[in-house]
Design a protein around this motif. Structure first.
Motif, mmCIF file in Angstrom:
data_model
loop_
_atom_site.group_PDB
_atom_site.id
_atom_site.type_symbol
_atom_site.label_atom_id
_atom_site.label_comp_id
_atom_site.label_asym_id
_atom_site.label_seq_id
_atom_site.Cartn_x
_atom_site.Cartn_y
_atom_site.Cartn_z
ATOM 1 N N ARG A 1 0.888 -1.557 0.050
ATOM 2 C CA ARG A 1 0.021 0.409 -0.084
ATOM 3 C C ARG A 1 0.807 1.612 0.278
ATOM 4 N N LEU B 1 -0.709 -0.421 -4.612
ATOM 5 C CA LEU B 1 -2.260 -0.626 -3.562
ATOM 6 C C LEU B 1 -2.668 1.344 -3.681
ATOM 7 N N ASP C 1 -7.761 1.275 -1.808
ATOM 8 C CA ASP C 1 -7.009 0.098 -2.484
ATOM 9 C C ASP C 1 -6.891 -0.818 -4.101
#
Length: 408
Positions: free
Chosen positions: A13, A41, A45
């Motif tokens: 992320r 992401l 997301d």
């Protein structure tokens, strides 16, 4: 997870608490786990490809036929909510930023010509005048906060001057520019005020030309429309503001915390160039950039990229790519091959990097000339970076110095 992204199931992320620390450590970990092109992401997301290899970024930025700028190609628009935090980065506007092909060359060429017509000696004089005026506002205090009071003010003042705005209008415009780039309530209203003021400026120049950027754009053989000029002036103002302000702030931090540069910079004006260049390699203001969109299915560093996939350009990661700087222990000297200004057709257009360097160099030299004993007023570890993977900049840079005698 939207369908069609099987490699993103356990992707890193690029948002959340992990970005509040040392981003260089984050980029190193991603590179070790995934190589030069990594599945990541974004907020909520949303899957994307993170290009963090130096050579891979060069390939992407130099191949505009395969990796293009028009965000309307994105294959995930149906999954993007209206309040997505990154919409300001990807929302299409009819500006030079998202233009492609001949249309982009027409508009970027006009902007480049209008900026290149600036007399460099005159620009240095303007930068020095603005920097001196700002230093005078806190020189008698003996303390200052150099991010909000100095580094972020200078680019907006300089751009307003070269746009030909009257001095009486500039302070309010600068406040609106800074507010429009913030995330606080009122940013949208501030952006609208900036737009309205530039709209009025171009309308005034239609009636009476002057020696400024809007007038040169109106007279350029590219034949830009009124609306094109207004929105592209907005792009120039926004693009100059945060990157140049953070470049100044990050370089001042380096001077105050690194013995190599604090000694050489304050001991010789020419060394300011070395410090500015070192920051572009190690703490570049534009860390990552959204981006490019694949025009067709292709392969990049072994990754299968689908048509319409979003690629995030990892400039900071590319600058520290061990394939480019393997274990480099010393400063970067005069090496200007960093990716901080992007590259290719959609990189920061000529001569913008040169003009930004003039602004930043003047800001640093003027500060040191007027406050030769300036130093941090807090411990180095108390300085806080803004928690962002997009821009690298400090919240504050508090300093102290010998107060200047009161003016008579």
């Amino acid at each position: 997870m939207p369908p069609g992204y099987p490699e993103h199931t356990n992707a890193t992320r690029l948002y959340g608490p992990q970005i509040t620390g040392d981003t260089n450590e984050l980029y190193t970990r991603i590179r070790q786990e995934h190589g030069p092109v990594a599945p990541v992401l974004l907020d909520g997301d949303i899957p994307a490809w993170f290009v963090l290899g130096y050579r891979e970024i060069q390939h992407v930025t130099s191949n505009s036929q395969l990796f293009a700028r028009d965000c309307r190609r994105w294959n995930l628009w149906d999954h993007i909510p209206s309040d997505w935090p990154l919409l300001p980065y990807v929302g299409w506007t009819p500006s030079v930023m998202f233009a492609e092909g001949e249309e982009h060359r027409r508009r970027a060429g006009a902007l480049g010509d209008a900026l290149d017509a600036l007399d460099r000696a005159e620009l240095v004089t303007i930068c020095n005048e603005i920097a001196e005026e700002l230093v005078e506002t806190f020189a008698e205090d003996g303390t200052a906060e150099l991010i909000s009071q100095y580094a972020h003010q200078i680019p907006a003042y300089v751009v307003a001057r070269i746009f030909g705005l009257p001095k009486s209008d500039i302070p309010q415009l600068v406040r609106d520019v800074l507010d429009s780039l913030d995330t606080a309530e009122g940013a949208a209203a501030a952006h609208q005020r900036v737009h309205d003021r530039l709209h009025q400026l171009v309308a005034d120049r239609q009636q009476r030309r002057r020696r400024d950027v809007p007038s040169r754009l109106l007279d350029h053989p590219a034949g830009l429309t009124f609306d094109e000029i207004v929105i592209d002036l907005l792009v120039v103002m926004a693009a100059a503001q945060a990157p140049t302000g953070n470049w100044i702030g990050n370089t001042l931090r380096l001077m105050f915390t690194d013995d190599t540069f604090s000694t050489t910079v304050q001991g010789g004006r020419s060394s300011a160039t070395e410090a500015l260049n070192e920051v572009l390699w190690k703490q570049t203001p534009t860390q990552n950039f959204i981006g490019r969109w694949a025009t067709q299915r292709c392969e990049l560093a072994g990754r299968r990229i689908q048509a319409g996939d979003l690629l995030v350009l990892g400039f900071a990661a590319a600058n520290t790519d061990p394939q480019v700087q393997p274990g480099q222990p010393t400063g970067s000297g005069e090496n200007r091959a960093q990716m901080s200004f992007g590259g290719g057709e959609h990189g920061c257009p000529f001569p913008a990097p040169e003009l930004a360097r003039i602004i930043a160099t003047s800001a640093i030299e003027v500060l040191l000339d007027h406050l030769p004993d300036v130093e941090l007023s807090v411990a180095e570890d108390e300085l806080e970076w803004r928690p962002s993977v997009w821009m690298r900049g400090l919240f504050e840079l508090p300093v102290q110095f010998t107060p200047a005698p009161p003016t008579t």
